[in-house]
Scaffold this active site. Sequence first.
Site, mmCIF file in Angstrom:
data_model
loop_
_atom_site.group_PDB
_atom_site.id
_atom_site.type_symbol
_atom_site.label_atom_id
_atom_site.label_comp_id
_atom_site.label_asym_id
_atom_site.label_seq_id
_atom_site.Cartn_x
_atom_site.Cartn_y
_atom_site.Cartn_z
ATOM 1 N N HIS A 1 25.904 -40.757 59.978
ATOM 2 C CA HIS A 1 25.548 -41.691 60.859
ATOM 3 C C HIS A 1 24.276 -42.490 60.661
ATOM 4 O O HIS A 1 23.342 -42.076 61.179
ATOM 5 C CB HIS A 1 25.588 -41.049 62.430
ATOM 6 C CG HIS A 1 25.600 -42.246 63.507
ATOM 7 N ND1 HIS A 1 26.816 -42.644 63.932
ATOM 8 C CD2 HIS A 1 24.463 -42.240 64.518
ATOM 9 C CE1 HIS A 1 26.239 -43.560 65.062
ATOM 10 N NE2 HIS A 1 25.066 -43.074 65.348
ATOM 11 N N TYR B 1 10.834 -29.936 68.569
ATOM 12 C CA TYR B 1 10.358 -28.545 69.602
ATOM 13 C C TYR B 1 11.701 -27.945 70.170
ATOM 14 O O TYR B 1 11.543 -26.700 70.467
ATOM 15 C CB TYR B 1 9.496 -29.141 70.665
ATOM 16 C CG TYR B 1 8.258 -29.410 70.353
ATOM 17 C CD1 TYR B 1 7.378 -28.826 69.508
ATOM 18 C CD2 TYR B 1 7.873 -30.933 70.846
ATOM 19 C CE1 TYR B 1 6.079 -29.339 69.301
ATOM 20 C CE2 TYR B 1 6.560 -31.609 70.429
ATOM 21 C CZ TYR B 1 5.937 -30.504 69.629
ATOM 22 O OH TYR B 1 4.580 -31.213 69.454
ATOM 23 N N ARG C 1 30.878 -47.346 68.491
ATOM 24 C CA ARG C 1 29.715 -46.868 69.233
ATOM 25 C C ARG C 1 29.619 -46.891 70.837
ATOM 26 O O ARG C 1 29.421 -45.701 71.309
ATOM 27 C CB ARG C 1 28.655 -48.310 69.256
ATOM 28 C CG ARG C 1 27.184 -47.779 69.668
ATOM 29 C CD ARG C 1 26.337 -48.964 69.477
ATOM 30 N NE ARG C 1 26.060 -49.472 68.191
ATOM 31 C CZ ARG C 1 25.499 -50.634 68.019
ATOM 32 N NH1 ARG C 1 25.021 -51.469 68.853
ATOM 33 N NH2 ARG C 1 25.542 -51.178 66.716
#
Length: 795
Positions: free
Chosen positions: A92, A136, A39
């Site tokens: 993931h 968006y 990570r």
Amino acid sequence: MSDQTSLDLAQQAAGDALDLGQYAQRAYLEYALSVVKGRALPDVTDGLKPVQRRILYAMDRMGLSYSGPNHNTAAKPVKSARVVGDVLGRFHPHGDQSAYDALVRMAQDFNQRYPLVDGQGNFGSRDGDGAAAMRYTEARLSKITGLLLDEIDMGTVDFVPNYDGSTQEPQQLPARLPFALLNGASGIAVGLATEIPSHNLREVADACVALIKRPQLSDEELFQIIPGPDYPGGGQIISSASDIQDAYRTGRGSLKLRARWKIEELARGQWQMVVTELPPGVSAQKVLEEIEDITNPKVKTGKKALSQEQTQLKASMLAVLDGVRDESSKDAPVRLVFEPKTGKVPQQELITALLAHTSLESSSSINLTMIGLDGRPVQKSLRLMLEEWIAFRQTTVTRRSQHRLAKVLDRIHILEGRQAVLLNIDKVIAIIRASDEPRQALIDAFALSERQADDILEIRLRQLARLEAIKIEQELKELRTEQGKLEDILGSESTMRRLICKEIEADAKQFADARRTLIQEEKKVVAEVKVVDEPTTVIISDKGWVRTRQGHGVDAGTLSFKAGDSLHGTFECRTVDQLLAFGSNGRIYSVPVAQLPGGRGDGQPVTTLIELEAGTQILYYFAGAEGTALLLSGSGGYGFVAMVGDMVSRQKAGKAFVTLADGETLCAPSTAYGVPMGARAEPQEGEQGAGLLLPATHVICASTGGRILTFEIASLKHMAKGGRGLMLLDLEDKDTLAGAAAYTRSIRIDGVGRGGKERSETLEIRSLNNARGTRGRKGKSADLGFKPQSVTRVE
């Protein structure tokens, strides 16, 4: 959960004993390792964290990369939500927002020196504005990402099963340049953190080529090629070259950075300062907020009014600054305009005030921690980073060449089989028509391999034309030439190095750009509030309330205090001097005299101006010039001389200065001389000549047992950094040092006599002749008639 952890649980369920501490340790270590490697930390090979690698690989498989013969055809961008969904579903299985945040960061040109994602829509701003929702925005891979993904299908890296085993994902990407340095990285793991700054592509490429050609390249030569980081937002590195090089050698350090600006001349002699580049991590909005906090300060929590420091800072800023506005736009990503109070304000004065009190001058840490080639998280030097990437690149090119050579040899094998049968095509057709097992029959008739026989059986009729023989011959010639080149690459280390250098130089030529961050050493600006040098008197009460009065010669009888409080002492000094407070723990706290409250009020508790440790008490005070020398000692019999300036600290928590053993206490400090040697030899205006002490020539020590010793002060040690010092008086058992004083003519010993009555005795230097000796001796027994508690210089 790992297989081993599952086994432990199974053993527990079966009734086997399982130590809880061992189980917790193993579980936590597994979690920590997962965070570190899965990570938070980048890999030295491709400079990516796992989530970034998965996003780029998923986008490549979605066809969102550049294509065409010269990789100049851009793919049409798709909704970011679609990319995030594919990444979560295939590679993931974590939160969608974390994946989207990683995607957004790779698209921000103010965060990434070379953005890996080409974002369409609102992807945030350097002022801290967040990106629009993923539904968006749209995204595709940027052109430079080809350096990470172009060789992914050439056998260059290992693939591993994804989280559910339904597909494969790459362990690393075959990076053609060290992206760990190009874009840098930032992350916090369990017990580890990384902060890798970005660098210029041309410089990094040149350094790689230089190291490949000359592995013995010295560090100095390497640092000439890579002089320092190159941040996306530009700015200026003002740290010295040696500081930068030390950070590169050790893998850890801190750089001082500064904004870049220009002075724009206006009509009628007016001017304005325009900031065009900011240090990394600093936004225009942050600078505006800092200016607002300075010019319109708020009362701190728990206080009733603004502190003197806040008031002085506000006044000094408003004296040079009239206004500030943000004119940043699409054409000018950063344009902060600062207008001076008047056109007559010195330009350097405004610049200094802004750099000293805002983030226009800041620092940035370097911590080159990453996952190395051995899979371990290690803090590396710059040289080791480059050497490990070069080793990875050599492995990648070797695997790519082997993969291509295998394909070339397979194709040559196929074409040789076709060439063998094309001249006997009628026989081939007859064998196929007549044989029940045409494959074996072809193998027997033409000495073909099974692979060649299968190819002949699957060949199309149009490939049997006469022209095909010519094409096969041409292709075989090209393939054998390529075979020779590949075998030369794999068989010659020098050829391998030349190829890698050639590819690095070609990539650098295509993607390199000019350096953005200027590297030019400058002195760090120190915040200075102008203080008028004038005489003042510091007044301290028994309960620690402090204030000042203008001038010297203050009549103690005119001073008033809170109920139950009284005068502790006064110090005639100047406004540019320092007040020292000596803690019982050996720490010394300093406050500029100019920051002490003035007027005829009760003043302010000194504890509100400093930060005392729990359980610490203030024992003594002193106010005077930084050039004043003080004799410091402890009840254990040790002491030394130090300057007031040595004890001054910018931190409210003070500085540890006098080392005290367990059970020891600090003795009262004594002035060795009251002014810097050669300075202020004559009294200043309003300053009494009697207040200036002559340099002390001797030291007197007195023990609680009544023994005294005097010796020359020259035998003491000056310790600018503090410590324990040298032995002043050899104490007898259960005896302690009552005090030590530096003197020239006379001293006073205070103590307690019979019945607890306070007693004192003043001794002239002549009466101390019989107590003279060498420092560190036991001294002489003094017939004082009382038990000494302190020693004070009189003259």
